[in-house]
Write a protein that holds these residues in place. Structure first.
Motif, PDB file in Angstrom:
ATOM      1  N   ALA A 151       0.730  -1.236  -0.109  1.00 41.11           N
ATOM      2  CA  ALA A 151       0.033   0.070   0.051  1.00 41.11           C
ATOM      3  C   ALA A 151       0.799   1.313  -0.097  1.00 41.11           C
ATOM      4  O   ALA A 151       0.359   2.037  -0.846  1.00 41.11           O
ATOM      5  CB  ALA A 151      -0.961  -0.110   0.965  1.00 41.11           C
ATOM      6  N   VAL A 152       1.808   1.431   0.720  1.00 43.93           N
ATOM      7  CA  VAL A 152       2.974   2.346   0.823  1.00 43.93           C
ATOM      8  C   VAL A 152       3.723   2.621  -0.441  1.00 43.93           C
ATOM      9  O   VAL A 152       3.524   3.574  -1.111  1.00 43.93           O
ATOM     10  CB  VAL A 152       3.915   2.513   2.158  1.00 43.93           C
ATOM     11  CG1 VAL A 152       4.541   3.631   2.010  1.00 43.93           C
ATOM     12  CG2 VAL A 152       2.746   2.729   3.329  1.00 43.93           C
ATOM     13  N   PRO A 153       4.480   1.384  -0.788  1.00 37.08           N
ATOM     14  CA  PRO A 153       5.520   1.856  -1.769  1.00 37.08           C
ATOM     15  C   PRO A 153       4.837   1.617  -3.336  1.00 37.08           C
ATOM     16  O   PRO A 153       5.570   2.341  -4.013  1.00 37.08           O
ATOM     17  CB  PRO A 153       6.388   0.307  -1.621  1.00 37.08           C
ATOM     18  CG  PRO A 153       5.779  -0.647  -1.091  1.00 37.08           C
ATOM     19  CD  PRO A 153       4.721   0.190  -0.008  1.00 37.08           C
ATOM     20  N   LEU A 154       3.782   1.181  -3.552  1.00 37.75           N
ATOM     21  CA  LEU A 154       3.505   0.901  -4.741  1.00 37.75           C
ATOM     22  C   LEU A 154       3.003   2.536  -5.554  1.00 37.75           C
ATOM     23  O   LEU A 154       3.655   2.746  -6.684  1.00 37.75           O
ATOM     24  CB  LEU A 154       2.230   0.088  -5.112  1.00 37.75           C
ATOM     25  CG  LEU A 154       1.762  -0.263  -6.405  1.00 37.75           C
ATOM     26  CD1 LEU A 154       2.637  -1.164  -7.334  1.00 37.75           C
ATOM     27  CD2 LEU A 154       0.199  -0.289  -6.779  1.00 37.75           C
ATOM     28  N   PHE A 159       4.533   6.950  -8.940  1.00 40.06           N
ATOM     29  CA  PHE A 159       4.833   8.442  -9.118  1.00 40.06           C
ATOM     30  C   PHE A 159       6.181   8.585  -9.625  1.00 40.06           C
ATOM     31  O   PHE A 159       6.497   9.691 -10.518  1.00 40.06           O
ATOM     32  CB  PHE A 159       4.770   9.069  -7.604  1.00 40.06           C
ATOM     33  CG  PHE A 159       4.881  10.471  -7.553  1.00 40.06           C
ATOM     34  CD1 PHE A 159       4.101  11.396  -8.007  1.00 40.06           C
ATOM     35  CD2 PHE A 159       6.166  10.995  -7.069  1.00 40.06           C
ATOM     36  CE1 PHE A 159       4.068  12.729  -7.856  1.00 40.06           C
ATOM     37  CE2 PHE A 159       6.369  12.181  -6.644  1.00 40.06           C
ATOM     38  CZ  PHE A 159       5.452  13.287  -7.275  1.00 40.06           C
ATOM     39  N   LEU A 160       7.294   8.020  -9.074  1.00 40.84           N
ATOM     40  CA  LEU A 160       8.619   8.231  -9.522  1.00 40.84           C
ATOM     41  C   LEU A 160       8.663   7.782 -11.111  1.00 40.84           C
ATOM     42  O   LEU A 160       9.473   8.564 -11.773  1.00 40.84           O
ATOM     43  CB  LEU A 160       9.627   7.375  -8.665  1.00 40.84           C
ATOM     44  CG  LEU A 160       9.664   7.748  -7.194  1.00 40.84           C
ATOM     45  CD1 LEU A 160      10.436   6.569  -6.410  1.00 40.84           C
ATOM     46  CD2 LEU A 160      10.679   8.818  -7.142  1.00 40.84           C
ATOM     47  N   ALA A 252       2.146  15.797  -2.825  1.00 44.33           N
ATOM     48  CA  ALA A 252       1.250  15.827  -1.644  1.00 44.33           C
ATOM     49  C   ALA A 252      -0.301  15.113  -1.717  1.00 44.33           C
ATOM     50  O   ALA A 252      -0.854  14.641  -0.789  1.00 44.33           O
ATOM     51  CB  ALA A 252       1.045  17.338  -1.237  1.00 44.33           C
ATOM     52  N   ALA A 253      -0.552  15.129  -2.894  1.00 39.58           N
ATOM     53  CA  ALA A 253      -2.172  14.693  -3.046  1.00 39.58           C
ATOM     54  C   ALA A 253      -2.107  13.253  -3.814  1.00 39.58           C
ATOM     55  O   ALA A 253      -3.356  12.624  -3.590  1.00 39.58           O
ATOM     56  CB  ALA A 253      -2.743  15.547  -3.962  1.00 39.58           C
ATOM     57  N   GLY A 254      -1.228  12.760  -4.282  1.00 39.31           N
ATOM     58  CA  GLY A 254      -1.217  11.426  -5.192  1.00 39.31           C
ATOM     59  C   GLY A 254      -0.832  10.466  -4.761  1.00 39.31           C
ATOM     60  O   GLY A 254      -0.747   9.320  -5.279  1.00 39.31           O
TER      61      GLY A 254
END
Lengths: 416, 62
Positions: A151-154, A159-160, A252-254
């Motif tokens: 949930a956190v890294p994906l 985004f990167l 910040a939002a994505g």
């Protein structure tokens, strides 16, 4: 997007007020449907929620908007309700979230095509590959902390990828978005959080500025280079300041928004075996399951606008300058519409406000849906039946973005 | 049944072309477009789903 930490002056808040705000936010996060039902029973517009206490210290009146019709009005009527306010430590308005029409429409004409369903479909195989690599790394263990592992890294990895930054920067990205989204939790208090947030915002602007410099003479195939070559309607390019404020908002939002959506959805599925069976028997229902759970869980709890003029909602007078908190869970699950009070995972046709509404409709909604659907499809192909690790107390994060930091899931590994 | 999208209300949530792909499609911005304004009877149920799924109430049938 996040009302927490907006307006007001935390230094003026007493420790008692801060503790009270924490207690209120905790109550809302644990049971948003019950919390807003209790507020609605009193009045369709609530002037006494924790946001009022937070902002009251800065002399700002806050109104939580609870009826579906009023929420829609606040989100749609940009003549009366403005989005122009400072957020998340940024000194200037972030783009497009903190900008009103007509300027907002100009930015969205440039940004919408980059996040369209067609563009997201091109990215989808990379998401599927990333999810499967993550699952490979833990499937034999028969258990995993879903938050930490997926949930956190994906969303951060994707985004990167979109920005053309190396995957090695994942940890830095995770730290930045945590500070942007919930500085009070990272720093330990509202006051320290505001300072850390402002300092980090400066770091982020500096980092993205350096990436732009690299691309000035050597454009790459990513969003940063696209923004640098994009023209807006009068034929001019976006300024460096505009590009930085767009990038800041994407960060910040994505990121956390997809993270918390995954956490809420997987927590629901892990505690509802019949929902897992439904997906197992008919994977085509995944899109409907996601829509219904986005509605039911409403991961982003509130959106904020400022009343530009004196007005009224449901007969309640609203003074110019009032911070309007559109309580999205209250619009999504509301006894005015009895069918919204229950979960029906196969219907998928209940219009929900989980991506907001009006001209600020979440720019990344098609990215978010693509990521959510891909995670559910790939996970359920390989781990169809699972549950919360016995003995775990699920703790919802007490913030505008309602997630679960620790979500340990267990399954029988031979199914993999 | 006839169907229209109010382009001033549509914000590109994308629900219509997902629940009723035979009647709606997406433009380059992700906004909905009607491809069958005269809805064939077999797609009428789809269109009613789209009306209900649209968060902006931008779809009208007559």
């Amino acid at each position: 997007m996040a009302d927490y930490g907006q307006g007001g002056a935390p230094s003026a808040m007493s420790p008692e007020a801060e503790a009270q705000i924490k207690a209120w936010t905790y109550e809302r996060s644990n049971d948003p449907r019950g919390y807003y039902e209790r507020l609605r029973a009193k009045c369709p517009v609530d002037f006494e929620t924790h946001q009022s206490a937070a902002n009251g210290a800065g002399g700002i009146t806050t109104a939580a908007v609870l009826s579906r019709a009023d929420i829609e009005e606040v989100l749609r009527n940009t003549d009366i309700f403005s989005s122009e306010m400072p957020i998340m430590g940024s000194q200037e308005p972030v783009i497009p979230l903190g900008v009103d029409p007509p300027l907002h429409s100009m930015y969205r004409r440039v940004l919408d095509p980059l996040f369209s369903p067609k563009k997201m479909a091109v990215l989808q195989p990379k998401v599927a590959d990333a999810v499967n690599e993550m699952i490979d790394s833990f499937i034999e263990n028969g258990e995993v902390d879903f938050s930490e592992a997926i949930a956190v890294p994906l969303p951060c990895l994707m985004f990167l990828e979109l920005l053309g930054l190396p995957g090695a920067e994942l940890d830095e990205m995770v730290r930045w978005k945590d500070i942007m989204i919930r500085p009070e939790i990272v720093a330990g208090s509202a006051e320290a959080g505001m300072a850390l947030q402002a300092q980090t915002a400066g770091e982020i602007y500096g980092r993205f500025g350096a990436e732009m410099e690299k691309r000035r003479n050597a454009p790459t195939d990513d969003l940063i280079s696209y923004f640098m070559s994009a023209t807006v309607e009068d034929g001019r390019n976006l300024t460096d300041s505009e590009i930085l404020r767009i990038l800041f908002l994407l960060l910040a939002a994505g990121l956390d928004t997809v993270t918390i959506s995954l956490q809420a959805i997987f927590n629901y599925l892990a505690t509802h075996p019949e929902a897992q069976q439904l997906i197992h028997d008919d994977p085509d229902q995944i899109d409907n399951v996601i829509e219904e759970l986005l509605r039911w869980e409403t991961p982003v709890q509130t959106l904020t606008r400022i009343a530009k003029v004196d007005t009224e909602l449901s007969g309640c007078p609203i003074a110019a300058g009032t911070h309007m908190i559109a309580a999205l869970p209250s619009g999504n699950v509301n006894e005015e519409y009895p069918e919204t009070l229950t979960v029906d995972l196969t219907r998928g046709d209940k219009a929900h406000l989980s991506f907001g509404g009006g001209n600020h409709r979440c720019l990344g909604s098609h990215l978010a849906r693509m990521e959510l659907r891909t995670v559910l499809r790939e996970w359920h192909k390989r781990i169809p039946f699972y549950s919360i690790k016995p003995g775990t107390d699920i703790e919802w994060v007490a913030s505008t973005l309602r997630g679960i930091d620790y979500l340990p899931l267990v399954w029988t590994s031979e199914k993999g | 049944m006839k169907v229209t999208i109010d382009v001033d209300r549509c914000q590109g949530h994308g629900r219509c072309y997902e629940v009723a792909p035979d009647v709606f499609t997406d433009d380059d911005r992700g906004r909905g477009e009607v491809i069958k304004a005269d809805v064939p009877v077999e797609f009428e149920a789809q269109v009613l789903l789209a009306v209900s799924a649209c968060p902006e109430k931008a779809i009208t049938v007559s």
